[in-house]
Structure formats: structure tokens, C-alpha cells
Design an enzyme around this catalytic site. Structure first.
Site, PDB file in Angstrom:
ATOM      1  N   SER A  31      56.252  45.638 -13.568  1.00  0.00           N
ATOM      2  CA  SER A  31      57.215  46.177 -14.526  1.00  0.00           C
ATOM      3  C   SER A  31      57.958  47.396 -13.999  1.00  0.00           C
ATOM      4  O   SER A  31      58.656  48.062 -14.762  1.00  0.00           O
ATOM      5  CB  SER A  31      56.506  46.539 -15.841  1.00  0.00           C
ATOM      6  OG  SER A  31      56.030  45.381 -16.485  1.00  0.00           O
ATOM      7  N   HIS A  87      47.605  51.168 -14.373  1.00  0.00           N
ATOM      8  CA  HIS A  87      48.073  50.080 -15.226  1.00  0.00           C
ATOM      9  C   HIS A  87      47.415  50.143 -16.606  1.00  0.00           C
ATOM     10  O   HIS A  87      47.574  49.232 -17.414  1.00  0.00           O
ATOM     11  CB  HIS A  87      47.788  48.726 -14.574  1.00  0.00           C
ATOM     12  CG  HIS A  87      48.678  48.409 -13.416  1.00  0.00           C
ATOM     13  ND1 HIS A  87      50.042  48.560 -13.464  1.00  0.00           N
ATOM     14  CD2 HIS A  87      48.401  47.934 -12.167  1.00  0.00           C
ATOM     15  CE1 HIS A  87      50.572  48.192 -12.308  1.00  0.00           C
ATOM     16  NE2 HIS A  87      49.589  47.825 -11.505  1.00  0.00           N
ATOM     17  N   PRO A 108      59.596  41.399 -20.960  1.00  0.00           N
ATOM     18  CA  PRO A 108      58.325  40.728 -20.702  1.00  0.00           C
ATOM     19  C   PRO A 108      58.453  39.381 -19.994  1.00  0.00           C
ATOM     20  O   PRO A 108      57.581  39.019 -19.195  1.00  0.00           O
ATOM     21  CB  PRO A 108      57.723  40.573 -22.103  1.00  0.00           C
ATOM     22  CG  PRO A 108      58.278  41.730 -22.862  1.00  0.00           C
ATOM     23  CD  PRO A 108      59.682  41.869 -22.360  1.00  0.00           C
TER      24      PRO A 108
END
Length: 288
Positions: A31, A87, A108
Site C-alpha cells: 500500500s 504493518h 484496496p
């Protein structure tokens, strides 16, 4: 909450000695973690010529591959302003008033596609060797089938942090915290892609970095996707040799690959799923 996976344990944060100005980079997989680490490295050192590999400058504290005491000792020895990778969602790590917390969000669907390709680039025998666990028997399904399964998988965030419920929990928690705390900053992957210069300046201001105007062009250039891909040997997060090909870590960097795989009906189903997992204002920001 304590978060664990086959190669992570958020309990390694317990008792961590923070310093004034520490930056904790908290993201879901694929991400923008490495991108934000690079941006922080450039803001800290104010030069594109970093003094060490990125994974050395910004250790992944939760990772079981490296003993916790070794990671803590390395961070204790650092003289520069520290920026630490995790994370783990923010409810799984200590929130210290002396530190800043940066949470990077990515659409996402794009994250899931990137994670699919990343999973095929992992040397699972090497990971098992380093963590002492069994060799994973992971066999990827075709990419669209894997994406549809990922959308529908119903699991607790603590059990599977990179599941859709896990992503939405991570971001929802950060969204709520950022609304009431000056030391939590949300950054959108799409904003980094659209105007890297402006977003890097916003990050620098929020994290209280002072950067001479004359060096900004070189820093922004060094943080660009193409330049980072050219430096994969130094920037890919692979200090223990768990990637089959470090260059493949920087695969595409663009947005939209997840949506391209879905029909309109399948995409509408994805939107229905996310509406059950996160507040509307977060989803409007996330999906724009």
C-alpha cells in the site's frame, strides 16, 4: 490488540523506547510502505544519496526474521531521526506523544492485485528457514479468482491483516484517530501518484521536517517510482533474501489494476462489501 502472522508479531513493540520525533510508518502490505520509507529517508538526510540500504535505515520492527533485540539495538544506535516500518494497525502498537504515525492508504483492489503478484515473488522456503516455521504450501489461484475470493473472505482483522476486513479495520482505526490527533497522518497513494512534490511538502510540514528549497527537486525526483525501481537493490525490502527478484517488487506502481479485472456487477458487489466494513466518509476518500 496483538496481531500475529507467520512472520510478524506486534508484541515486539511492547516496551519500545521511543524518542522525540520518531516516525512510525503503519501500512497494509503493498500500500506504499516502501514509498513512504523512501520519502522519510529523503526528508531525514536531505539527499538522494542515502548512507545505507533503506531496510537498514528503516527497520521492520514486527518482522520475526530478525531477532527483536537485534532490531532494537540497531534502532538505539541510530543517531538520525528514526523512521520505523510496521504493518500493524495503530491499535496494536504503543501510541507515544513523542512520535508521529503515518498511515498510507491505497485503493484496496489495487493493493490486493499487487499483493497477489508479490506473493508469487516470495521465497517461502527461505522465509521458513529464517522464522523456524513450516514451508508454506501456498498455491495461487488465477488472479481474478483470487481477487473475488479476497473480496468475499469473512475473517477477523487480527486473524488476517491483509484481508479486506483487515484493510478496512486498519484504515478505519487510523481515520478516527487522525480526526482527533495531530500526531496521526493519513496519506493516500493516489495523492503521491498525482502530485508527488505537493504531497511530499505536506508530509514534511506535518512531520516537522525542514528542507532547503534548493534540494526539493532532487528529493522529489529520487522518490519517483521509476527512479526507485532503478535502485531496487538498495530500496526493496529484502535484507534477508526472501524475494526471488528484488526488481519485481516495483512491478507497476499505477492505480486501477484491480478495477480492470472486475465486471460492473462484481465491482458493485465489492462496494457493497466495503460499505459494511468502513464509514462512508472514509470510503469516499479511499475510493476517489
Amino acid at each position: 490488540m496483538r496481531y500475529r502472522s507467520e512472520d510478524e508479531d506486534s508484541g515486539r513493540w511492547d516496551g519500545f523506547p521511543f524518542r522525540d520525533g520518531d516516525v512510525v510508518i503503519s501500512t497494509r502490505s503493498k500500500s506504499g510502505t516502501t514509498w513512504m520509507q523512501m520519502i522519510c529517508a529523503l526528508l531525514v538526510f536531505r539527499t538522494a544519496e542515502l548512507p545505507a540500504k533503506l531496510s537498514t535505515l528503516s527497520p521492520w520492527l514486527d518482522w520475526l526474521v530478525t531477532p527483536r533485540d537485534e532490531v532494537w539495538a540497531a534502532l538505539a544506535d541510530q543517531q538520525h531521526r528514526r523512521f520505523i516500518k510496521t504493518h500493524t494497525p495503530l491499535d496494536g502498537i504503543p501510541i507515544d506523544a513523542r512520535a508521529h504515525y503515518v498511515v498510507v492508504a491505497r485503493h484496496p483492489l489495487d493493493m490486493a492485485v499487487s499483493m497477489f503478484h508479490q506473493s508469487r515473488n516470495l521465497d517461502r522456503a527461505r522465509i521458513a528457514e529464517l522464522t523456524g516455521g513450516p514451508v508454506s504450501t501456498y498455491q495461487p489461484a488465477p488472479i481474478k479468482e483470487a481477487l473475488l475470493r479476497w473480496i468475499d473472505r469473512d475473517v477477523s482483522p487480527a486473524e488476517a491483516m491483509d484481508s479486506l476486513p483487515g484493510v478496512m479495520w486498519h484504515l478505519s482505526d487510523a481515520w478516527q484517530r487522525a480526526a482527533s490527533s495531530d500526531n496521526v497522518l493519513l496519506v493516500h497513494y493516489a495523492d503521491l501518484s498525482a502530485d508527488l512534490d505537493a504531497e511530499m511538502r505536506r508530509i514534511a510540514e506535518r512531520l516537522r521536517f525542514e528542507v532547503p528549497e534548493e534540494v526539493w527537486p532532487s528529493l522529489v525526483d529520487a522518490a519517483g517510482f521509476a527512479r526507485m525501481r532503478d535502485r531496487a537493490a538498495d530500496l526493496a525490502p529484502d535484507p534477508a533474501g526472501v524475494l526471488k527478484d528484488p526488481n519485481a517488487f516495483f512491478r507497476r506502481g499505477a492505480s486501477g489494476s484491480g478495477r480492470e479485472l472486475l465486471t460492473d456487477e462484481e465491482f458493485a458487489h465489492y462496494l457493497d462489501r466495503t460499505s459494511e466494513l468502513a464509514p462512508p466518509d472514509l470510503l469516499a476518500w479511499l475510493h476517489r
